[in-house]
Design a protein around this motif. Structure first.
Motif, mmCIF file in Angstrom:
data_model
loop_
_atom_site.group_PDB
_atom_site.id
_atom_site.type_symbol
_atom_site.label_atom_id
_atom_site.label_comp_id
_atom_site.label_asym_id
_atom_site.label_seq_id
_atom_site.Cartn_x
_atom_site.Cartn_y
_atom_site.Cartn_z
ATOM 1 N N PHE A 8 0.821 -1.214 0.000
ATOM 2 C CA PHE A 8 0.000 0.000 0.000
ATOM 3 C C PHE A 8 0.853 1.262 0.000
ATOM 4 O O PHE A 8 0.493 2.261 -0.630
ATOM 5 N N LEU A 9 1.983 1.242 0.666
ATOM 6 C CA LEU A 9 2.892 2.387 0.637
ATOM 7 C C LEU A 9 3.407 2.630 -0.783
ATOM 8 O O LEU A 9 3.458 3.762 -1.259
ATOM 9 N N THR A 10 3.753 1.556 -1.465
ATOM 10 C CA THR A 10 4.225 1.670 -2.847
ATOM 11 C C THR A 10 3.115 2.158 -3.760
ATOM 12 O O THR A 10 3.333 3.018 -4.621
ATOM 13 N N LEU A 11 1.912 1.624 -3.578
ATOM 14 C CA LEU A 11 0.770 2.034 -4.391
ATOM 15 C C LEU A 11 0.445 3.512 -4.183
ATOM 16 O O LEU A 11 0.245 4.260 -5.154
ATOM 17 N N ILE A 12 0.423 3.939 -2.934
ATOM 18 C CA ILE A 12 0.117 5.344 -2.631
ATOM 19 C C ILE A 12 1.214 6.262 -3.162
ATOM 20 O O ILE A 12 0.927 7.344 -3.682
ATOM 21 N N THR A 13 2.459 5.826 -3.074
ATOM 22 C CA THR A 13 3.567 6.620 -3.624
ATOM 23 C C THR A 13 3.392 6.825 -5.122
ATOM 24 O O THR A 13 3.591 7.927 -5.645
ATOM 25 N N GLY A 14 2.989 5.785 -5.822
ATOM 26 C CA GLY A 14 2.753 5.901 -7.264
ATOM 27 C C GLY A 14 1.599 6.823 -7.596
ATOM 28 O O GLY A 14 1.682 7.631 -8.527
ATOM 29 N N TYR A 15 0.512 6.726 -6.822
ATOM 30 C CA TYR A 15 -0.630 7.614 -7.070
ATOM 31 C C TYR A 15 -0.283 9.078 -6.776
ATOM 32 O O TYR A 15 -0.706 9.980 -7.500
ATOM 33 N N VAL A 16 0.474 9.301 -5.727
ATOM 34 C CA VAL A 16 0.875 10.680 -5.402
ATOM 35 C C VAL A 16 1.774 11.238 -6.505
ATOM 36 O O VAL A 16 1.615 12.385 -6.938
ATOM 37 N N ALA A 17 2.713 10.429 -6.968
ATOM 38 C CA ALA A 17 3.594 10.877 -8.056
ATOM 39 C C ALA A 17 2.796 11.155 -9.321
ATOM 40 O O ALA A 17 3.050 12.141 -10.028
ATOM 41 N N ALA A 18 1.819 10.304 -9.612
ATOM 42 C CA ALA A 18 0.982 10.518 -10.796
ATOM 43 C C ALA A 18 0.169 11.796 -10.663
ATOM 44 O O ALA A 18 0.055 12.577 -11.620
ATOM 45 N N GLY A 19 -0.397 12.027 -9.501
ATOM 46 C CA GLY A 19 -1.180 13.242 -9.289
ATOM 47 C C GLY A 19 -0.333 14.499 -9.370
ATOM 48 O O GLY A 19 -0.737 15.496 -9.977
ATOM 49 N N LEU A 20 0.843 14.460 -8.750
ATOM 50 C CA LEU A 20 1.730 15.626 -8.810
ATOM 51 C C LEU A 20 2.203 15.901 -10.228
ATOM 52 O O LEU A 20 2.256 17.052 -10.668
ATOM 53 N N VAL A 46 9.233 13.905 -26.480
ATOM 54 C CA VAL A 46 9.954 13.154 -25.450
ATOM 55 C C VAL A 46 9.471 13.561 -24.060
ATOM 56 O O VAL A 46 9.244 12.710 -23.190
ATOM 57 N N MET A 47 9.300 14.858 -23.831
ATOM 58 C CA MET A 47 8.815 15.323 -22.531
ATOM 59 C C MET A 47 7.371 14.853 -22.285
ATOM 60 O O MET A 47 7.006 14.538 -21.154
ATOM 61 N N GLY A 48 6.568 14.795 -23.341
ATOM 62 C CA GLY A 48 5.207 14.296 -23.193
ATOM 63 C C GLY A 48 5.166 12.831 -22.803
ATOM 64 O O GLY A 48 4.378 12.418 -21.958
ATOM 65 N N VAL A 49 6.035 12.038 -23.406
ATOM 66 C CA VAL A 49 6.102 10.614 -23.063
ATOM 67 C C VAL A 49 6.602 10.440 -21.629
ATOM 68 O O VAL A 49 6.063 9.630 -20.860
ATOM 69 N N CYS A 50 7.620 11.193 -21.253
ATOM 70 C CA CYS A 50 8.140 11.109 -19.877
ATOM 71 C C CYS A 50 7.080 11.531 -18.867
ATOM 72 O O CYS A 50 6.974 10.940 -17.789
ATOM 73 N N THR A 51 6.292 12.525 -19.210
ATOM 74 C CA THR A 51 5.213 12.949 -18.322
ATOM 75 C C THR A 51 4.162 11.859 -18.198
ATOM 76 O O THR A 51 3.691 11.560 -17.096
ATOM 77 N N LEU A 52 3.808 11.234 -19.314
ATOM 78 C CA LEU A 52 2.772 10.201 -19.274
ATOM 79 C C LEU A 52 3.227 8.931 -18.575
ATOM 80 O O LEU A 52 2.394 8.174 -18.071
ATOM 81 N N VAL A 53 4.524 8.684 -18.524
ATOM 82 C CA VAL A 53 5.008 7.523 -17.781
ATOM 83 C C VAL A 53 4.607 7.654 -16.316
ATOM 84 O O VAL A 53 4.202 6.683 -15.684
ATOM 85 N N PHE A 54 4.698 8.858 -15.779
ATOM 86 C CA PHE A 54 4.362 9.070 -14.378
ATOM 87 C C PHE A 54 2.907 9.468 -14.165
ATOM 88 O O PHE A 54 2.311 9.128 -13.150
ATOM 89 N N ALA A 55 2.303 10.185 -15.103
ATOM 90 C CA ALA A 55 0.929 10.669 -14.926
ATOM 91 C C ALA A 55 -0.114 9.731 -15.520
ATOM 92 O O ALA A 55 -1.304 10.021 -15.450
ATOM 93 N N GLY A 56 0.299 8.615 -16.061
ATOM 94 C CA GLY A 56 -0.624 7.677 -16.700
ATOM 95 C C GLY A 56 -1.787 7.216 -15.846
ATOM 96 O O GLY A 56 -2.927 7.185 -16.324
ATOM 97 N N PRO A 57 -1.560 6.843 -14.583
ATOM 98 C CA PRO A 57 -2.700 6.392 -13.775
ATOM 99 C C PRO A 57 -3.801 7.441 -13.601
ATOM 100 O O PRO A 57 -4.987 7.110 -13.631
ATOM 101 N N THR A 58 -3.421 8.691 -13.457
ATOM 102 C CA THR A 58 -4.447 9.721 -13.305
ATOM 103 C C THR A 58 -5.198 9.949 -14.609
ATOM 104 O O THR A 58 -6.402 10.232 -14.593
ATOM 105 N N VAL A 59 -4.509 9.813 -15.737
ATOM 106 C CA VAL A 59 -5.175 9.964 -17.033
ATOM 107 C C VAL A 59 -6.182 8.832 -17.226
ATOM 108 O O VAL A 59 -7.328 9.059 -17.646
ATOM 109 N N ILE A 60 -5.787 7.616 -16.891
ATOM 110 C CA ILE A 60 -6.689 6.472 -17.031
ATOM 111 C C ILE A 60 -7.912 6.641 -16.137
ATOM 112 O O ILE A 60 -9.053 6.446 -16.578
ATOM 113 N N LEU A 61 -7.692 7.007 -14.881
ATOM 114 C CA LEU A 61 -8.817 7.147 -13.961
ATOM 115 C C LEU A 61 -9.727 8.310 -14.338
ATOM 116 O O LEU A 61 -10.955 8.200 -14.224
#
Length: 102
Positions: A8-20, A46-61
């Motif tokens: 859960f710590l890892t999951l929450i860390t990923g969601y926080v990074a995606a949101g930020l 390239v910057m768009g792809v790098c952004t989507l690597v981290f922001a992907g979960p928020t885009v999907i949701l």
């Protein structure tokens, strides 16, 4: 630390990074992060792809919730999208925590 707590710590860390990351992208470009990239330069792509690597979960949701509300899709699709976003967020969380703890 118990394995479930680490999960859960890892999951929450990923969601926080995606949101930020998604919020920072919206702050800079004044539009939400999306899987449609129309940048004209290679650096922008390239910057768009790098952004989507981290922001992907928020885009999907965000897309899944909008489809549920606007198009009235079955709840199964929202559940499936949440599972995919959670798995992606878990992987992002593993990456970030491995960088922080290394």
């Amino acid at each position: 630390m118990h394995e479930l707590m680490v999960f859960f710590l890892t999951l929450i860390t990923g969601y926080v990074a995606a949101g930020l990351t998604g919020s920072f992208y919206r702050l800079v470009t004044n539009k939400p992060a999306s899987f449609q990239m129309w940048q004209e330069t290679t650096a922008g792509l390239v910057m768009g792809v790098c952004t989507l690597v981290f922001a992907g979960p928020t885009v999907i949701l965000r897309n899944a919730v909008r489809a549920q509300v606007i198009e009235n899709r079955p709840p199964f699709w929202l559940l499936l999208s949440t599972l995919i976003a959670s798995f992606w967020s878990f992987l992002v969380g593993i990456f970030i925590l491995s960088l922080v703890l290394a």
